[in-house]
Design an enzyme around this catalytic site. Structure first.
Site, short mmCIF file in Angstrom:
data_model
loop_
_atom_site.label_atom_id
_atom_site.label_comp_id
_atom_site.label_asym_id
_atom_site.label_seq_id
_atom_site.Cartn_x
_atom_site.Cartn_y
_atom_site.Cartn_z
N ARG A 296 -10.48 -1.58 7.12
CA ARG A 296 -9.82 -2.37 7.53
C ARG A 296 -9.17 -2.24 8.92
O ARG A 296 -8.97 -3.08 10.01
CB ARG A 296 -8.45 -2.92 6.59
CG ARG A 296 -7.35 -1.80 6.63
CD ARG A 296 -6.49 -1.65 7.65
NE ARG A 296 -5.07 -1.27 7.37
CZ ARG A 296 -4.56 -0.24 7.97
NH1 ARG A 296 -4.80 0.09 9.01
NH2 ARG A 296 -3.13 -0.13 7.67
N GLY B 274 -5.43 4.64 17.56
CA GLY B 274 -5.23 6.08 16.93
C GLY B 274 -3.53 6.21 17.00
O GLY B 274 -2.83 6.76 15.99
N LYS C 239 0.93 -1.21 0.10
CA LYS C 239 0.10 -0.03 0.00
C LYS C 239 0.87 1.27 0.12
O LYS C 239 1.79 1.36 0.85
CB LYS C 239 -1.05 0.05 1.23
CG LYS C 239 -1.79 1.30 1.18
CD LYS C 239 -2.96 1.20 2.27
CE LYS C 239 -2.29 1.83 3.53
NZ LYS C 239 -3.53 2.21 4.39
N GLY D 190 -3.90 -1.42 18.35
CA GLY D 190 -4.00 -1.90 16.94
C GLY D 190 -3.13 -1.04 15.98
O GLY D 190 -3.50 0.23 16.02
N SER E 35 -5.58 11.65 17.15
CA SER E 35 -4.58 11.74 16.81
C SER E 35 -3.62 12.48 17.96
O SER E 35 -2.66 13.31 17.85
CB SER E 35 -4.19 12.98 15.64
OG SER E 35 -4.93 12.55 14.56
N ASP F 145 -0.14 5.40 15.67
CA ASP F 145 0.53 4.52 14.79
C ASP F 145 1.90 5.20 14.11
O ASP F 145 2.32 4.95 13.15
CB ASP F 145 -0.41 4.56 13.37
CG ASP F 145 -1.12 5.75 12.99
OD1 ASP F 145 -0.55 6.73 13.42
OD2 ASP F 145 -1.71 5.82 11.85
N HIS G 64 -12.34 11.30 11.10
CA HIS G 64 -12.74 10.31 10.14
C HIS G 64 -12.85 8.83 10.24
O HIS G 64 -13.92 8.11 9.71
CB HIS G 64 -11.79 10.56 9.02
CG HIS G 64 -11.91 9.67 7.76
ND1 HIS G 64 -13.01 9.77 6.84
CD2 HIS G 64 -11.48 8.69 7.00
CE1 HIS G 64 -13.04 9.10 5.83
NE2 HIS G 64 -12.08 8.41 6.00
N GLN G 65 -12.06 8.36 10.88
CA GLN G 65 -12.08 6.82 11.26
C GLN G 65 -13.28 6.36 12.07
O GLN G 65 -13.70 5.25 12.13
CB GLN G 65 -10.71 6.31 11.93
CG GLN G 65 -9.55 6.48 11.16
CD GLN G 65 -9.37 6.03 9.90
OE1 GLN G 65 -9.89 4.87 9.74
NE2 GLN G 65 -8.76 6.51 8.80
P1 NAD Z 1 -8.94 12.80 11.97
O1 NAD Z 1 -7.89 13.85 11.65
O2 NAD Z 1 -10.17 12.57 11.16
O3 NAD Z 1 -9.41 12.98 13.44
C1 NAD Z 1 -8.49 13.05 14.34
C2 NAD Z 1 -9.23 12.87 15.77
O4 NAD Z 1 -8.44 13.12 16.77
C3 NAD Z 1 -10.38 13.71 16.16
O5 NAD Z 1 -11.30 13.42 16.83
C4 NAD Z 1 -9.70 15.09 16.77
O6 NAD Z 1 -10.41 15.90 17.57
C5 NAD Z 1 -8.68 14.18 17.71
N1 NAD Z 1 -7.51 14.94 18.18
C6 NAD Z 1 -6.61 15.33 17.45
N2 NAD Z 1 -5.78 16.09 18.12
C7 NAD Z 1 -6.04 15.72 19.34
C8 NAD Z 1 -5.45 15.95 20.71
N3 NAD Z 1 -4.12 16.56 20.97
N4 NAD Z 1 -6.04 15.36 21.97
C9 NAD Z 1 -7.14 14.44 21.71
N5 NAD Z 1 -7.76 14.57 20.65
C10 NAD Z 1 -7.23 14.84 19.40
O7 NAD Z 1 -8.12 11.44 11.86
P2 NAD Z 1 -8.77 9.74 11.59
O8 NAD Z 1 -8.25 9.59 10.13
O9 NAD Z 1 -9.99 9.55 12.14
O10 NAD Z 1 -7.53 9.18 12.51
C11 NAD Z 1 -7.50 9.07 13.82
C12 NAD Z 1 -6.21 8.44 14.20
O11 NAD Z 1 -5.97 7.03 13.86
C13 NAD Z 1 -4.82 9.17 13.58
O12 NAD Z 1 -3.80 9.34 14.57
C14 NAD Z 1 -4.52 8.02 12.53
O13 NAD Z 1 -2.94 8.34 12.20
C15 NAD Z 1 -4.87 6.82 13.04
N6 NAD Z 1 -5.03 5.64 12.32
C16 NAD Z 1 -4.57 4.52 12.73
C17 NAD Z 1 -4.79 3.41 11.98
C18 NAD Z 1 -4.37 2.01 12.55
O14 NAD Z 1 -4.28 0.94 11.46
N7 NAD Z 1 -4.05 2.00 13.87
C19 NAD Z 1 -5.40 3.51 10.78
C20 NAD Z 1 -5.74 4.86 10.17
C21 NAD Z 1 -5.54 5.82 11.00
#
Ligand code: NAD
Length: 330
Positions: free
Chosen positions: A119, A229, A76, A301, A208, A231, A146-147
């Site tokens: 996924r 979150g 990917k 995760g 994040s 990663d 978003h997630q």
């Molecule tokens: P997004 O930017 O759409 O949402 C981010 C979320 O985190 C929001 O709810 C925001 O309010 C919150 N946030 C941001 N900064 C913060 C802080 N300092 N304290 C508390 N909350 C805070 O991102 P997303 O696409 O929903 O992804 C969320 C997280 O998941 C990201 O860190 C992303 O890298 C991670 N992620 C992990 C996997 C995995 O496989 N584990 C896959 C995709 C995304």
């Protein structure tokens, strides 16, 4: 039908087709199978590349691997372009490229944006299915990005949840979770972080954040918590001390201790690598998983490339079977 033996060329599956054909149960099965294969060492992830490219503030990289059980080989590729929202695009952009493991020939190009969310949601759902108490009634959501709605939809299918509680740093964004709950006829309540821990049987963190949002002392006995979150190096969602209180599981050990939520507990010496169990062992039955109703279970995760390849491979097969794939010749 596998494209391995057809002459139609490279299979192309668009984002729109992925959204139309890839269901949560297909993703769940693909991710569960690949976690199982990883713990048997019949599937392995190659080292991840992720670089700041010095343009558009972008982070670009690729995750790759090979699953010998399902004969899925590929990568990917993509990353994070923070300015995309202003262009009407998703900040996270990715594409999955699959190859024929017998010949190295390009097999499929599959849109990876929607599949990444599916996924990732399947990963926490697999952890809930295998580790949460059967009588779990309240789901707690930390994060409303978003997630989060994908996480919510997949999680509520795993137990008979009666209520969802949520917290987000910006509370207004919780409306996206409230809307999904309304659609699913589940009550939703916005609460403080401490209240969320007191109320929830299962907690998903999907933010994040770069500092602990949940205190070890707030997590009640019997909770299952899926930390999704973190990663990247430096990110953190929960108190590192929770790794001593909880029984800890992960998708992949190497990522868990370096870029996953466990990195902080490892760095501060609270736990060692052997304290963390690959969830594939629970799926395979070589680890018993939760052993009591009072035990706190934590799933780290981190998100592995093999998950992406697994769901993309299923999407390519479904698209062909349903006549929704395109074919190109290179
Ligand atoms: P997004 O930017 O759409 O949402 C981010 C979320 O985190 C929001 O709810 C925001 O309010 C919150 N946030 C941001 N900064 C913060 C802080 N300092 N304290 C508390 N909350 C805070 O991102 P997303 O696409 O929903 O992804 C969320 C997280 O998941 C990201 O860190 C992303 O890298 C991670 N992620 C992990 C996997 C995995 O496989 N584990 C896959 C995709 C995304």
């Amino acid at each position: 039908m596998s494209d391995q033996h057809n002459n139609q060329g490279v299979v192309v599956v668009t984002e729109e087709v992925c959204q139309a054909i890839m269901g949560r149960s297909d993703a769940f099965t693909a991710v569960e199978n690949v976690f199982a294969a990883m713990s048997k060492n019949t599937a392995y992830n190659f080292p991840v590349i992720r670089e700041a490219i010095g343009h558009a503030d972008a982070l670009y990289g690729f995750k790759s691997g090979f699953d010998r059980d399902s004969m899925v080989l590929g990568l990917k590729s993509g990353g994070y372009w923070p300015g995309n929202v202003e262009k009407g695009l998703t900040n996270h952009q990715s594409t999955v490229i699959l190859f024929d493991p017998d010949t190295g020939k390009l097999k499929s190009l599959v849109g990876g944006n929607y599949l990444t969310a599916v996924r990732t949601a399947a990963s926490s759902a697999v952890s809930i299915a295998h580790l949460a108490r059967q009588d779990s009634k309240v789901l707690g959501m930390i994060g409303a990005g978003h997630q989060s709605t994908f996480q919510l939809r997949a999680a509520v299918e795993q137990r008979n949840f009666e209520k969802v509680v949520g917290w987000n740093i910006d509370p207004e964004r919780l409306s996206i979770l409230a809307e999904v709950c309304a659609e699913l006829s589940l009550p939703f309540e916005s609460v403080s972080r401490e209240e969320l821990c007191a109320l929830s049987d299962v907690i998903i963190t999907i933010t994040s954040a770069f500092e602990a949002l949940l205190d070890n002392a707030w997590i009640k006995p019997g909770t299952h918590i899926a930390c999704m979150g973190t990663d990247t190096k430096g990110k953190q969602e929960v108190d590192a001390k929770l790794f001593r209180t909880a029984t800890v599981f992960t998708d992949e050990l190497a990522q868990s201790i370096t870029i996953g939520e466990a990195q902080h507990a490892i760095q501060s010496g609270l736990i060692v690598e052997s304290d963390i169990v690959p969830i594939g062992e629970v799926i395979n039955g070589t680890n018993s998983g939760r052993t009591s109703e009072d035990e706190i279970t934590l799933f780290d995760g981190t998100g592995v490339g093999l998950q992406d390849l697994a769901v993309a491979s299923v999407a390519a097969e479904l698209a062909q079977a349903k006549g929704q794939a395109f074919y190109i010749n290179l």
